[in-house]
Design a protein around this motif. Structure first.
Motif, PDB file in Angstrom:
ATOM      1  N   LEU A 119      36.249  38.721  16.854  1.00 17.28           N
ATOM      2  CA  LEU A 119      35.885  38.510  18.310  1.00 17.28           C
ATOM      3  C   LEU A 119      37.236  38.002  18.841  1.00 17.28           C
ATOM      4  O   LEU A 119      37.628  38.646  19.997  1.00 17.28           O
ATOM      5  CB  LEU A 119      34.782  37.346  18.292  1.00 17.28           C
ATOM      6  CG  LEU A 119      34.317  37.158  19.620  1.00 17.28           C
ATOM      7  CD1 LEU A 119      33.746  38.445  20.413  1.00 17.28           C
ATOM      8  CD2 LEU A 119      33.334  36.038  20.071  1.00 17.28           C
ATOM      9  N   PHE A 120      37.742  37.100  18.316  1.00 16.39           N
ATOM     10  CA  PHE A 120      38.994  36.344  18.664  1.00 16.39           C
ATOM     11  C   PHE A 120      40.257  37.567  18.816  1.00 16.39           C
ATOM     12  O   PHE A 120      40.809  37.634  19.891  1.00 16.39           O
ATOM     13  CB  PHE A 120      39.609  35.273  17.839  1.00 16.39           C
ATOM     14  CG  PHE A 120      41.097  35.069  17.927  1.00 16.39           C
ATOM     15  CD1 PHE A 120      41.321  34.279  19.022  1.00 16.39           C
ATOM     16  CD2 PHE A 120      42.176  35.377  17.017  1.00 16.39           C
ATOM     17  CE1 PHE A 120      42.846  33.953  19.452  1.00 16.39           C
ATOM     18  CE2 PHE A 120      43.431  34.927  17.233  1.00 16.39           C
ATOM     19  CZ  PHE A 120      43.732  34.190  18.324  1.00 16.39           C
ATOM     20  N   THR A 121      40.193  38.443  17.860  1.00 10.82           N
ATOM     21  CA  THR A 121      41.163  39.692  17.892  1.00 10.82           C
ATOM     22  C   THR A 121      40.932  40.370  18.987  1.00 10.82           C
ATOM     23  O   THR A 121      42.150  40.721  19.775  1.00 10.82           O
ATOM     24  CB  THR A 121      41.307  40.063  16.391  1.00 10.82           C
ATOM     25  OG1 THR A 121      41.565  39.336  15.458  1.00 10.82           O
ATOM     26  CG2 THR A 121      42.454  41.273  16.474  1.00 10.82           C
ATOM     27  N   PHE A 122      39.740  40.936  19.112  1.00 14.64           N
ATOM     28  CA  PHE A 122      39.578  41.662  20.155  1.00 14.64           C
ATOM     29  C   PHE A 122      39.850  41.199  21.669  1.00 14.64           C
ATOM     30  O   PHE A 122      40.446  41.628  22.428  1.00 14.64           O
ATOM     31  CB  PHE A 122      37.825  42.112  20.003  1.00 14.64           C
ATOM     32  CG  PHE A 122      37.680  43.138  19.482  1.00 14.64           C
ATOM     33  CD1 PHE A 122      37.719  44.405  19.911  1.00 14.64           C
ATOM     34  CD2 PHE A 122      37.008  43.099  18.109  1.00 14.64           C
ATOM     35  CE1 PHE A 122      37.500  45.942  18.986  1.00 14.64           C
ATOM     36  CE2 PHE A 122      36.724  44.165  17.498  1.00 14.64           C
ATOM     37  CZ  PHE A 122      36.870  45.445  17.795  1.00 14.64           C
ATOM     38  N   GLY A 123      39.463  39.899  21.760  1.00 10.99           N
ATOM     39  CA  GLY A 123      39.761  39.175  22.889  1.00 10.99           C
ATOM     40  C   GLY A 123      41.386  38.989  23.309  1.00 10.99           C
ATOM     41  O   GLY A 123      41.660  39.283  24.505  1.00 10.99           O
ATOM     42  N   LEU A 124      42.099  38.781  22.215  1.00  7.68           N
ATOM     43  CA  LEU A 124      43.620  38.594  22.443  1.00  7.68           C
ATOM     44  C   LEU A 124      44.062  40.130  22.576  1.00  7.68           C
ATOM     45  O   LEU A 124      45.012  40.003  23.827  1.00  7.68           O
ATOM     46  CB  LEU A 124      44.097  38.001  21.082  1.00  7.68           C
ATOM     47  CG  LEU A 124      45.413  37.915  21.189  1.00  7.68           C
ATOM     48  CD1 LEU A 124      46.156  36.996  22.219  1.00  7.68           C
ATOM     49  CD2 LEU A 124      46.127  37.338  19.434  1.00  7.68           C
ATOM     50  N   CYS A 125      43.812  40.964  21.844  1.00 10.98           N
ATOM     51  CA  CYS A 125      44.272  42.149  22.196  1.00 10.98           C
ATOM     52  C   CYS A 125      44.107  42.927  23.345  1.00 10.98           C
ATOM     53  O   CYS A 125      44.937  43.460  24.035  1.00 10.98           O
ATOM     54  CB  CYS A 125      44.154  43.117  20.834  1.00 10.98           C
ATOM     55  SG  CYS A 125      44.705  42.825  19.269  1.00 10.98           S
ATOM     56  N   MET A 126      42.701  42.733  23.788  1.00 13.21           N
ATOM     57  CA  MET A 126      42.401  43.147  25.090  1.00 13.21           C
ATOM     58  C   MET A 126      43.069  42.617  26.187  1.00 13.21           C
ATOM     59  O   MET A 126      43.431  43.168  27.122  1.00 13.21           O
ATOM     60  CB  MET A 126      40.866  43.197  25.356  1.00 13.21           C
ATOM     61  CG  MET A 126      40.229  44.253  24.351  1.00 13.21           C
ATOM     62  SD  MET A 126      38.360  43.982  24.342  1.00 13.21           S
ATOM     63  CE  MET A 126      37.842  44.481  25.861  1.00 13.21           C
ATOM     64  N   ALA A 127      43.325  41.243  26.118  1.00  9.09           N
ATOM     65  CA  ALA A 127      43.992  40.517  27.247  1.00  9.09           C
ATOM     66  C   ALA A 127      45.499  41.003  27.253  1.00  9.09           C
ATOM     67  O   ALA A 127      46.140  40.995  28.303  1.00  9.09           O
ATOM     68  CB  ALA A 127      44.188  39.174  26.740  1.00  9.09           C
ATOM     69  N   LEU A 128      46.127  41.516  25.829  1.00 10.70           N
ATOM     70  CA  LEU A 128      47.601  41.882  25.971  1.00 10.70           C
ATOM     71  C   LEU A 128      47.527  43.342  26.640  1.00 10.70           C
ATOM     72  O   LEU A 128      48.542  43.885  27.278  1.00 10.70           O
ATOM     73  CB  LEU A 128      47.890  41.905  24.451  1.00 10.70           C
ATOM     74  CG  LEU A 128      48.354  40.832  23.823  1.00 10.70           C
ATOM     75  CD1 LEU A 128      48.803  41.029  22.396  1.00 10.70           C
ATOM     76  CD2 LEU A 128      49.340  40.210  24.527  1.00 10.70           C
ATOM     77  N   GLY A 129      46.419  44.207  26.403  1.00 12.43           N
ATOM     78  CA  GLY A 129      46.234  45.339  26.943  1.00 12.43           C
ATOM     79  C   GLY A 129      46.410  45.370  28.519  1.00 12.43           C
ATOM     80  O   GLY A 129      46.711  45.902  29.123  1.00 12.43           O
ATOM     81  N   ALA A 130      45.457  44.323  29.050  1.00 11.60           N
ATOM     82  CA  ALA A 130      45.524  44.202  30.312  1.00 11.60           C
ATOM     83  C   ALA A 130      46.622  43.728  30.935  1.00 11.60           C
ATOM     84  O   ALA A 130      46.987  44.186  32.145  1.00 11.60           O
ATOM     85  CB  ALA A 130      44.369  42.925  30.839  1.00 11.60           C
ATOM     86  N   PHE A 131      47.368  42.997  30.375  1.00  7.71           N
ATOM     87  CA  PHE A 131      48.777  42.585  30.681  1.00  7.71           C
ATOM     88  C   PHE A 131      49.813  43.677  30.833  1.00  7.71           C
ATOM     89  O   PHE A 131      50.527  43.685  31.710  1.00  7.71           O
ATOM     90  CB  PHE A 131      49.682  41.624  30.083  1.00  7.71           C
ATOM     91  CG  PHE A 131      50.963  41.034  30.331  1.00  7.71           C
ATOM     92  CD1 PHE A 131      50.832  40.301  31.213  1.00  7.71           C
ATOM     93  CD2 PHE A 131      51.838  41.396  29.573  1.00  7.71           C
ATOM     94  CE1 PHE A 131      52.167  39.735  31.776  1.00  7.71           C
ATOM     95  CE2 PHE A 131      53.261  40.979  30.125  1.00  7.71           C
ATOM     96  CZ  PHE A 131      53.471  40.272  30.814  1.00  7.71           C
ATOM     97  N   ASN A 132      49.511  44.628  29.682  1.00  2.36           N
ATOM     98  CA  ASN A 132      50.366  45.886  29.764  1.00  2.36           C
ATOM     99  C   ASN A 132      50.002  46.750  31.066  1.00  2.36           C
ATOM    100  O   ASN A 132      51.130  47.108  31.582  1.00  2.36           O
ATOM    101  CB  ASN A 132      49.862  46.578  28.438  1.00  2.36           C
ATOM    102  CG  ASN A 132      51.173  47.319  27.666  1.00  2.36           C
ATOM    103  OD1 ASN A 132      52.284  47.215  28.295  1.00  2.36           O
ATOM    104  ND2 ASN A 132      50.911  47.894  26.678  1.00  2.36           N
ATOM    105  N   GLY A 133      48.822  46.873  31.223  1.00  8.88           N
ATOM    106  CA  GLY A 133      48.515  47.617  32.552  1.00  8.88           C
ATOM    107  C   GLY A 133      48.867  46.972  33.740  1.00  8.88           C
ATOM    108  O   GLY A 133      49.414  47.567  34.715  1.00  8.88           O
ATOM    109  N   TYR A 134      48.837  45.584  33.744  1.00 15.22           N
ATOM    110  CA  TYR A 134      49.358  44.818  35.000  1.00 15.22           C
ATOM    111  C   TYR A 134      50.797  45.166  35.280  1.00 15.22           C
ATOM    112  O   TYR A 134      50.987  45.131  36.422  1.00 15.22           O
ATOM    113  CB  TYR A 134      48.882  43.293  34.884  1.00 15.22           C
ATOM    114  CG  TYR A 134      49.220  42.626  36.050  1.00 15.22           C
ATOM    115  CD1 TYR A 134      48.208  42.589  37.128  1.00 15.22           C
ATOM    116  CD2 TYR A 134      50.376  41.875  36.012  1.00 15.22           C
ATOM    117  CE1 TYR A 134      48.889  41.673  38.082  1.00 15.22           C
ATOM    118  CE2 TYR A 134      50.699  41.086  36.986  1.00 15.22           C
ATOM    119  CZ  TYR A 134      49.851  41.215  38.186  1.00 15.22           C
ATOM    120  OH  TYR A 134      50.193  40.076  39.264  1.00 15.22           O
ATOM    121  N   VAL A 135      51.599  44.823  34.266  1.00 16.74           N
ATOM    122  CA  VAL A 135      52.985  45.405  34.363  1.00 16.74           C
ATOM    123  C   VAL A 135      53.079  46.655  34.892  1.00 16.74           C
ATOM    124  O   VAL A 135      54.095  46.874  35.950  1.00 16.74           O
ATOM    125  CB  VAL A 135      53.835  45.213  33.139  1.00 16.74           C
ATOM    126  CG1 VAL A 135      55.249  45.253  33.186  1.00 16.74           C
ATOM    127  CG2 VAL A 135      53.707  43.618  32.789  1.00 16.74           C
TER     128      VAL A 135
END
Length: 392
Positions: free
Chosen positions: A130-146
């Motif tokens: 669960l922690f890994t899904f949350g962390l990696c999806m947050a990184l994906g969101a940051f990727n898209g935000y940039v």
């Protein structure tokens, strides 16, 4: 009397000649399209043709080698499923007009994040996942935000994340564990943790339909051991995840408003924005979905192998993109198919495992990938110009 009548008749106006009626112009959008032409215009037509061709070739070359036995089908089905999971995310992202070259690095990073907390900090596996899904999806969101906020090509942004995530995987794993591969007694320890975590095991580990396979083995339909058990234990959970994602992604793309948004954003983001579609939100959510698919790949791989390594996922981003292109996704966005991308992943699995059942050198596998990419791009372009767009 006669003259009056004649004069009266002379005064009668001659009947007007009716003007010829013009047929309304034919609207090109309303012209009838035959079922065959509609089928040929589908984006997954190329991948379906390639799948049939690959099965025919390997049926002739390795039909009697056990490749199409229950064990063989499970082998190449598992390889196809792992690639198919990330191919679904890559296809949706490409249809939305973007790329993600950090897929492979995300897989390696997510795998270490799943394995380190249970082995070194005593976390339960479900919490680590669960922690890994949350962390990696947050990184994906940051990727898209940039990508959205800077206007930079996603090719450049995700290429930078490719190196960042790969470096984080190596640096964090060395900092926390002193090594980059968790393999020293890691297999036994992780597998023991999996068996002690019923939620994680139910979702990510093991097989389904084991009873059915044993029944088929006892009936002599599939291969069996001396004890009467099926040689093919069952359908791996990764195959179930792949089918669920492929069907869910196809339904979303063709039957939901968000799917229409994806197609519109990939076709023309400016026009989509003028129509009121939240272009930035759609793109960011697609990057989040891609990160979730990469994380799912990593979690299933850790559950299957019982170990993790910082350098896993190497070149998976290219394989996922190739599978999506074979499936009919355009590099320019706005067109493609999730089912087609899944068929592209199936082609990869069949060829990668099928070569081992023949006398062909395994080194030719990479040659096949490059050739399939080129043929798929040319074929899809030809089909769209001649059939879908009706050009000559």
């Amino acid at each position: 009397m006669v003259s009056v009548t004649a004069g009266h008749m002379a005064e009668q106006p001659s009947p007007a000649v009716a003007a010829p009626t013009q047929a309304p112009p034919i609207d090109e959008r309303l012209r009838p399209i035959s079922p065959l032409r509609r089928f040929l215009g589908r984006p997954e037509f190329g991948s379906l043709s390639g799948t049939v061709l690959v099965f025919v070739l390997f049926g002739l070359a390795a039909g009697g080698s056990g490749m199409f036995s229950a064990e063989g089908v499970v082998n190449w089905g598992t390889v196809s499923a792992f690639l198919g999971i990330i191919a679904v995310g890559a296809a949706l992202l490409m249809i939305g007009g973007e790329f993600d070259l950090s897929i492979g690095s995300m897989i390696g990073f997510a795998g270490m994040m799943v394995a380190i907390p249970p082995l070194y900090w005593g976390w339960p596996l479900w919490l680590a996942a669960l922690f890994t899904f949350g962390l990696c999806m947050a990184l994906g969101a940051f990727n898209g935000y940039v990508v959205v906020k800077t206007g930079l090509p996603s090719f450049i942004v995700t290429l930078a994340f490719f190196f960042v995530l790969r470096g984080l995987s190596l640096a964090v794993s060395v900092l926390l564990t002193g090594k980059t591969i968790i393999s020293t007694n890691g297999d036994a320890v992780l597998r023991e943790l999996v068996t002690r975590d019923p939620l994680f095991e139910a979702l990510f580990s093991g097989h389904v339909l084991t009873g059915l396979f044993d029944t088929l083995a006892k009936a002599g339909v599939i291969g069996a051991t001396d004890a009467g058990k099926a040689l093919a234990v069952g359908v791996p959970k990764v195959v179930v995840w792949w089918l669920a994602l492929a069907l869910g992604g196809a339904f979303m793309l063709s039957r939901t408003r968000f799917g229409n948004w994806i197609l519109a954003v990939g076709g023309d983001p400016n026009a989509a924005k003028n129509c009121g579609i939240p272009v930035a939100r759609v793109k960011i959510l697609l990057f989040v979905l891609m990160a979730a698919c990469s994380t799912l790949f990593a979690v299933l791989q850790v559950a299957d192998a019982g170990s993790a390594a910082a350098d896993r996922g190497l070149q998976k981003e290219f394989e996922a993109i190739i599978a999506a292109v074979i499936g009919g996704c355009l590099l320019t966005g706005g067109y493609g198919s999730v089912i087609g991308a899944s068929l592209g992943a199936l082609i990869f699995g069949v060829v990668q495992i099928g070569i081992g059942y023949t006398s062909i050198d395994n080194n030719w596998y990479r040659v096949f990938l490059g050739g399939m990419l080129l043929v798929a791009v040319l074929f899809n372009n030809f089909i769209r110009r001649k059939v879908a767009l009706g050009r000559r």
